[in-house]
Design an enzyme around this catalytic site. Structure first.
Site, PDB file in Angstrom:
ATOM      1  N   SER A  86     -25.496 -14.425  66.139  1.00 48.63           N
ATOM      2  CA  SER A  86     -25.468 -13.491  67.259  1.00 48.63           C
ATOM      3  C   SER A  86     -25.701 -14.225  68.586  1.00 48.63           C
ATOM      4  CB  SER A  86     -26.494 -12.372  67.021  1.00 48.63           C
ATOM      5  OG  SER A  86     -26.286 -11.305  67.901  1.00 48.63           O
ATOM      6  N   ASP A 220     -17.709  -5.411  63.237  1.00 46.88           N
ATOM      7  CA  ASP A 220     -18.911  -5.755  63.990  1.00 46.88           C
ATOM      8  C   ASP A 220     -18.925  -4.978  65.309  1.00 46.88           C
ATOM      9  OD1 ASP A 220     -21.019  -6.965  65.375  1.00 46.88           O
ATOM     10  OD2 ASP A 220     -20.556  -8.957  64.597  1.00 46.88           O
ATOM     11  N   HIS A 249     -23.313  -7.324  60.838  1.00 42.79           N
ATOM     12  CA  HIS A 249     -23.824  -8.209  61.890  1.00 42.79           C
ATOM     13  C   HIS A 249     -25.235  -8.693  61.553  1.00 42.79           C
ATOM     14  CE1 HIS A 249     -23.886  -9.742  66.070  1.00 42.79           C
ATOM     15  NE2 HIS A 249     -25.173  -9.454  66.016  1.00 42.79           N
TER      16      HIS A 249
END
Length: 269
Positions: A86, A220, A249
């Site tokens: 991320s 996502d 995610h």
């Protein structure tokens, strides 16, 4: 070396790291985000408050935090495999602008990478248009939560985990994470991300394309598939692929070991 998403709490990644080490036998480091994993309340060490220390906890401060760790604690002769999840992917790209870090990088693996236009994603829109205006309420509710008896805290966490099918191994981590001083730093960083993560840094990606692998989620809500398609259009020979395993995610909550095996195989190739 792992760089995580937001919130940046190392214990969420325990199973992922354990499996990765088991597969590779390598030394594994993982860094929390500054302020996201705090000492116990009775510890002699305490993290500085957010107020008047914003430069420590904003996105630039988090990049500096990781750079300082590498410079001070990672052996100079170490060849580093970077794994970013991320916003950790964005942080790694910033670190690669440092020549000494770039030269020591062996491989760079970016999982569900939030490296461009976060605020324009579905979750980004929801955060900037709705959640952002209720941060004060969420922080206040966290304070109320800390006043509850421990058994009631655990009961509420268990309900959450059952509802979202989260592994029981995260019970203590979640309980310790729900603190108002932690939450305000988490949201402060999130707001900064929405403001700063905009145009993709194609120069860094191009210069390191022989070492980089990007792994995009098929659904996502932080990273639309269009971002992957644009990247492959702009840098055709970059290694970017879309997940075919339905990993979400926040993969550490349900599929940490599967993703660890995936990453280990990439590193061993």
């Amino acid at each position: 070396m792992g760089k995580m998403g937001n919130p940046g709490v190392t214990k969420f990644y325990t199973e992922f790291l354990r499996k990765l080490h088991e597969q590779l036998g390598y030394t594994v480091w993982i860094l929390s985000h500054a302020g996201h994993e705090l000492p116990l309340t009775n510890s002699i060490r305490q993290a500085p408050p957010l107020r008047d220390n914003e430069k420590i906890y904003n996105l630039e401060g988090q990049v500096n935090h990781k750079r300082a760790f590498i410079e001070n604690y990672v052996p100079k002769n170490a060849r580093i495999h970077f794994i970013g999840h991320s916003i950790g992917a964005y942080i790694i790209l910033q670190l690669l602008k440092d020549k000494s870090i770039k030269e020591r990088s062996q491989g760079i693996y970016l999982l569900f990478p939030t490296i461009e236009y976060m605020a324009q994603s579905r979750n980004g829109w929801f955060f900037t248009h709705i959640v952002q205006y209720f941060i004060w309420l969420i922080v206040f509710l966290c304070w109320i939560y800390t006043l509850l008896p421990s058994l009631l805290q655990i009961f509420l966490i268990k309900l959450y985990m059952i509802f979202f099918s989260v592994s029981n191994s995260h019970t203590d981590t979640i309980q310790n994470f729900i603190r108002p001083d932690t939450m305000e730093k988490v949201f402060f960083l999130a707001v900064d991300e929405m403001h700063l993560v905009k145009e993709r840094d194609s120069v860094v990606l191009y210069e390191n394309r022989d070492k980089i692998k990007l792994y995009y989620g098929a659904a996502d809500r932080w990273v639309p598939l269009e971002y992957c398609r644009r990247l492959k259009r702009d840098i055709p020979d970059i290694h970017a692929e879309i997940c075919t395993h339905n990993f979400e995610h926040a993969f550490v909550l349900r599929h940490p070991q599967e993703v660890a095996v995936l990453v280990a195989n990439w590193i061993m190739q």
